[in-house]
Design an enzyme around this catalytic site. Structure first.
Site, mmCIF file in Angstrom:
data_model
loop_
_atom_site.group_PDB
_atom_site.id
_atom_site.type_symbol
_atom_site.label_atom_id
_atom_site.label_comp_id
_atom_site.label_asym_id
_atom_site.label_seq_id
_atom_site.Cartn_x
_atom_site.Cartn_y
_atom_site.Cartn_z
ATOM 1 N N ASP A 15 0.632 -1.157 -0.026
ATOM 2 C CA ASP A 15 0.013 0.116 -0.077
ATOM 3 C C ASP A 15 0.792 1.005 -0.097
ATOM 4 O OD1 ASP A 15 -1.830 2.121 0.357
ATOM 5 O OD2 ASP A 15 -2.760 1.178 2.025
ATOM 6 N N ASP A 112 -3.036 2.314 -5.570
ATOM 7 C CA ASP A 112 -1.891 2.435 -4.692
ATOM 8 C C ASP A 112 -2.079 1.308 -3.984
ATOM 9 O OD1 ASP A 112 -4.414 3.013 -3.484
ATOM 10 O OD2 ASP A 112 -3.826 4.666 -2.230
ATOM 11 N N GLU A 113 -2.693 0.404 -4.151
ATOM 12 C CA GLU A 113 -2.667 -1.077 -3.573
ATOM 13 C C GLU A 113 -2.710 -2.372 -4.444
ATOM 14 O OE1 GLU A 113 -5.599 -0.283 0.480
ATOM 15 O OE2 GLU A 113 -6.505 -1.070 -1.230
#
Length: 409
Positions: A15, A112-113
Site C-alpha cells: 500500500d 495505490d494497493e
C-alpha cells in the site's frame, strides 16, 4: 496414513504511503514538494472532496473523501493541488512492474494497493520469512520508483490489508513499514479492530450491528457461530464469524484489464460558457486516452456526464462501430455528446466527466476495423494514432505537462 495439510497461504498487500501526495510532490518539487501542509484533490475554492492529504495535514483532522470546504476550515494554511492523474497512473504501473518481479500473482486492487500471493515460494526466497521478503519488496519499490509502500502480510487478503494499515505511517509516527501476522495469530490480531475497520462492513451494516450491541471485533468474538447465525442468518452470520477471526479464502486474482476508464472534474465555480466546458472536456479526454493507451486498450463506448448547478446529473453515450484510442477521435465524439446535453438543458454546470467503456485489446479484427475506419474518413486515422503515441513518449520522458493538445473547434 494421515494426509499432509496444505501450507498456510502467504499473502502480502503493498500500500503506497500517501500516494497522491507523494506523486504531486514529485510533479511539482518547487511548490507541492516544499510545503508540509498539502491537500490533493478538489480545489482551493472549496469544491469537490479530498483525494489525499499529507501526514502533516492529517494532524488537523483532514482525511480522504472529506468535503474540501471542511478540510480548508480545519487546515486553512494548506496548499491545495489537483490530482496529477497521468503521473499517478505512470507511478502505479512502475510499482506494479516491481511487484511482478517478486510474486507469480499480483492483483492491483487500486492505484495505490496491490496484493501479492507468495504461497509456495519459500524455496525461491531460500526460506526467508514472509516479513523478510516484504522488506525486500518494500526496498525494491523505493529503489525503482522513489516511493515508499507499507506492506502487510498474513494468511488472507483481509489480514494482509489490515496489517498494511498497522504498518503505515501515522500523523505523529513514522510507522514500521512492514507488519506480518503469523499463521495461527489471526484471531488475536483482529481483536484490536472495530467492525467498521473490516472491508465490506459499511455504514448501514455498522448501524445494524450496533443495534445488536456489536461495535468491535472483540464483542462479536465472544459469540459462537450458532448464535451469530441465529441473529443474522446463515450467510451473514457465517461471513461475520469468519471475518472477525481473520478467515478469508478469497483468492489473489491476476491483474486484469479495467472495464472502464473515467475522469471528471468539479469546477471551482459553476461554468456556463460552452468554450469553457469544451476546454475542460478536452483535458479530461486527454487524461483518459493517455491511460487507455498506456494499458494497451481501445474503447468502443464514450460517455459524457454533466452535473448541473442544482446537482442534477445527466449523461449521454455513443457506441462506435470501430474502437478508438486517440484523444482526437474520442474528443470528436465527446463534444457532440456535450452539445446534446447542453441543448437539452442549458444551465451552469458544476462538474463534467468523460468515461471510456467496452474496452478491449486490439487484435487482428480490431486492427482491421481501425484501418477500415481510416479509409472511410472516420474519426481516427493512423496519423492520429502515431501522433498520440509520440506525445505519450515525450511526456514519459519530460513529464506530463511537456506537451498538450489544442482544441481544433
Amino acid at each position: 496414513m494421515q494426509a499432509m495439510s496444505a501450507s498456510p497461504r502467504r499473502i502480502l498487500l503493498a500500500d503506497a504511503d500517501a500516494f497522491y501526495v507523494a506523486v504531486a510532490r514529485l510533479v511539482d518539487p518547487g511548490g507541492a514538494g516544499r510545503t508540509p501542509l498539502l491537500i490533493v484533490g478538489g480545489s482551493a475554492e472549496h469544491r469537490g472532496v479530498v483525494t489525499s492529504a499529507s501526514y502533516e495535514a492529517r494532524r488537523f483532522g483532514v482525511h480522504s473523501a472529506m468535503p474540501m470546504a471542511r478540510a480548508m476550515r480545519l487546515c486553512p494554511e494548506a496548499m491545495v493541488v489537483p490530482v496529477p492523474w497521468e503521473a499517478c497512473a505512470a507511478k502505479a504501473r512502475e510499482i506494479r512492474e516491481v511487484l511482478e518481479r517478486f510474486a507469480p500473482v499480483v492483483e492491483q486492487a487500486s492505484s495505490d494497493e496491490s496484493y501479492l500471493d507468495l504461497t509456495g515460494t519459500e524455496k525461491l526466497y531460500h526460506g526467508d520469512s514472509l516479513a523478510d521478503t516484504a522488506r525486500r519488496i518494500r526496498a525494491a519499490v523505493h529503489e525503482g520508483t522513489t516511493l515508499w509502500v507499507s506492506v502487510g502480510g498474513g494468511t488472507s487478503k483481509l489480514v494482509a490489508k489490515l496489517a498494511a494499515g498497522v504498518a503505515k505511517p501515522a500523523p505523529d509516527a513514522p510507522g514500521p513499514g512492514v507488519h506480518v501476522v503469523a499463521p495461527g495469530e489471526e484471531a488475536a490480531f483482529m481483536r484490536r479492530f472495530t467492525l467498521a475497520d473490516i472491508p465490506m462492513i459499511g455504514p448501514k451494516s455498522q448501524e445494524r450491528l450496533a443495534h445488536l450491541g456489536w461495535r468491535t471485533v472483540d464483542e462479536v468474538n465472544r459469540l459462537d457461530r450458532a448464535e451469530l447465525v441465529a441473529r443474522l442468518g446463515e450467510r451473514e452470520g457465517v461471513w461475520l464469524w469468519e471475518r472477525v477471526r481473520g478467515i478469508d479464502s478469497s483468492p489473489v486474482a491476476a491483474w486484469a484489464d479495467p472495464k472502464s476508464i473515467s475522469r471528471d472534474n468539479t469546477f471551482p465555480t459553476d461554468l456556463d460558457a460552452d468554450d469553457d466546458l469544451l476546454r475542460e472536456l478536452l483535458a479530461l479526454v486527454d487524461r483518459a486516452t493517455t491511460d487507455l493507451r498506456a494499458d494497451g486498450l481501445v474503447a468502443h463506448t464514450i460517455t459524457v456526464r454533466l452535473r448541473d448547478a442544482d446537482f442534477t446529473t445527466r449523461q449521454a453515450s455513443r457506441t462506435l462501430p470501430a474502437p478508438v484510442l486517440t484523444d482526437a477521435a474520442v474528443y470528436a465524439v465527446a463534444r457532440t455528446l456535450l452539445a446534446k446535453l447542453r441543448d437539452a438543458r442549458r444551465v451552469p454546470a458544476r462538474l463534467i466527466g468523460v468515461a471510456l467503456s467496452q474496452l478491449e485489446r486490439p487484435g487482428a479484427e480490431a486492427q482491421l476495423a481501425l484501418l477500415e475506419t481510416e479509409r472511410s474518413a472516420g474519426p481516427e486515422t493512423e496519423r492520429d494514432r502515431t501522433l498520440a503515441r509520440a506525445i505519450d513518449a515525450v511526456r514519459e520522458r519530460f513529464g506530463p505537462d511537456a506537451l498538450g493538445r489544442a482544441r481544433t473547434r
